[in-house]
Motif scaffolding. Sequence first.
Motif, PDB file in Angstrom:
ATOM      1  N   ARG A 139       0.832  -1.201   0.000  1.00  0.00           N
ATOM      2  CA  ARG A 139       0.000   0.000   0.000  1.00  0.00           C
ATOM      3  C   ARG A 139       0.867   1.252   0.000  1.00  0.00           C
ATOM      4  NH1 ARG A 139      -1.761   3.950   2.703  1.00  0.00           N
ATOM      5  NH2 ARG A 139      -0.698   3.440   4.627  1.00  0.00           N
ATOM      6  N   LEU A 140       1.893   1.249   0.846  1.00  0.00           N
ATOM      7  CA  LEU A 140       2.808   2.389   0.905  1.00  0.00           C
ATOM      8  C   LEU A 140       3.506   2.584  -0.432  1.00  0.00           C
ATOM      9  CD1 LEU A 140       4.354   1.747   4.426  1.00  0.00           C
ATOM     10  CD2 LEU A 140       2.843   3.650   3.789  1.00  0.00           C
ATOM     11  N   PHE A 141       3.996   1.494  -0.994  1.00  0.00           N
ATOM     12  CA  PHE A 141       4.688   1.565  -2.275  1.00  0.00           C
ATOM     13  C   PHE A 141       3.746   2.089  -3.360  1.00  0.00           C
ATOM     14  CE2 PHE A 141       6.131  -0.111  -6.299  1.00  0.00           C
ATOM     15  CZ  PHE A 141       7.464   0.233  -6.283  1.00  0.00           C
ATOM     16  N   SER A 142       2.540   1.562  -3.395  1.00  0.00           N
ATOM     17  CA  SER A 142       1.558   1.988  -4.399  1.00  0.00           C
ATOM     18  C   SER A 142       1.159   3.446  -4.237  1.00  0.00           C
ATOM     19  CB  SER A 142       0.317   1.101  -4.335  1.00  0.00           C
ATOM     20  OG  SER A 142       0.647  -0.211  -4.720  1.00  0.00           O
ATOM     21  N   ALA A 143       1.303   3.961  -3.008  1.00  0.00           N
ATOM     22  CA  ALA A 143       0.988   5.364  -2.733  1.00  0.00           C
ATOM     23  C   ALA A 143       2.138   6.287  -3.125  1.00  0.00           C
ATOM     24  CB  ALA A 143       0.633   5.546  -1.264  1.00  0.00           C
ATOM     25  N   GLY A 144       3.224   5.712  -3.630  1.00  0.00           N
ATOM     26  CA  GLY A 144       4.336   6.536  -4.095  1.00  0.00           C
ATOM     27  C   GLY A 144       5.467   6.696  -3.100  1.00  0.00           C
ATOM     28  N   ILE A 145       5.476   5.884  -2.061  1.00  0.00           N
ATOM     29  CA  ILE A 145       6.571   5.930  -1.089  1.00  0.00           C
ATOM     30  C   ILE A 145       7.579   4.860  -1.501  1.00  0.00           C
ATOM     31  CG2 ILE A 145       7.213   5.678   1.338  1.00  0.00           C
ATOM     32  CD1 ILE A 145       4.292   6.541   1.981  1.00  0.00           C
ATOM     33  N   PHE A 146       8.746   5.301  -1.964  1.00  0.00           N
ATOM     34  CA  PHE A 146       9.742   4.387  -2.504  1.00  0.00           C
ATOM     35  C   PHE A 146      11.001   4.299  -1.657  1.00  0.00           C
ATOM     36  CE2 PHE A 146       7.550   6.368  -6.198  1.00  0.00           C
ATOM     37  CZ  PHE A 146       6.777   5.273  -6.536  1.00  0.00           C
ATOM     38  N   ASP A 147      11.137   5.151  -0.656  1.00  0.00           N
ATOM     39  CA  ASP A 147      12.343   5.202   0.156  1.00  0.00           C
ATOM     40  C   ASP A 147      12.340   4.075   1.190  1.00  0.00           C
ATOM     41  OD1 ASP A 147      14.751   6.690   1.228  1.00  0.00           O
ATOM     42  OD2 ASP A 147      13.429   6.670   2.996  1.00  0.00           O
ATOM     43  N   GLU A 148      13.419   3.308   1.219  1.00  0.00           N
ATOM     44  CA  GLU A 148      13.521   2.164   2.116  1.00  0.00           C
ATOM     45  C   GLU A 148      13.355   2.570   3.575  1.00  0.00           C
ATOM     46  OE1 GLU A 148      17.002  -0.177   1.452  1.00  0.00           O
ATOM     47  OE2 GLU A 148      16.495  -1.604   3.025  1.00  0.00           O
ATOM     48  N   GLY A 149      14.028   3.632   3.981  1.00  0.00           N
ATOM     49  CA  GLY A 149      13.938   4.075   5.370  1.00  0.00           C
ATOM     50  C   GLY A 149      12.534   4.495   5.751  1.00  0.00           C
ATOM     51  N   THR A 150      11.877   5.204   4.853  1.00  0.00           N
ATOM     52  CA  THR A 150      10.519   5.675   5.130  1.00  0.00           C
ATOM     53  C   THR A 150       9.546   4.505   5.230  1.00  0.00           C
ATOM     54  OG1 THR A 150      10.957   7.758   3.997  1.00  0.00           O
ATOM     55  CG2 THR A 150       8.640   7.160   4.310  1.00  0.00           C
TER      56      THR A 150
END
Length: 68
Positions: free
Chosen positions: A49-60
């Motif tokens: 879900r996070l990835f699909s929302a545009g969050i690509f940073d490993e730390g985040t």
Amino acid sequence: MIKPHVSKSGAAYPDDLVLLKRIYDKVCAERGIVLGSPEASDLAIEAMRLFSAGIFDEGTIGRRLRGA
């Protein structure tokens, strides 16, 4: 590290899946989550879900999953 321009569509490519799996495995180990459990499934769903929302940073992603 994932290049954000690669995944703007939210589609996960092989390198993206490697990253997400690494984060997932680390968070499961830290939290004592048994792979295959309902909690592990929820964590995997949240990671996607996070990835699909545009969050690509490993730390985040890792920080967000640890707070989930």
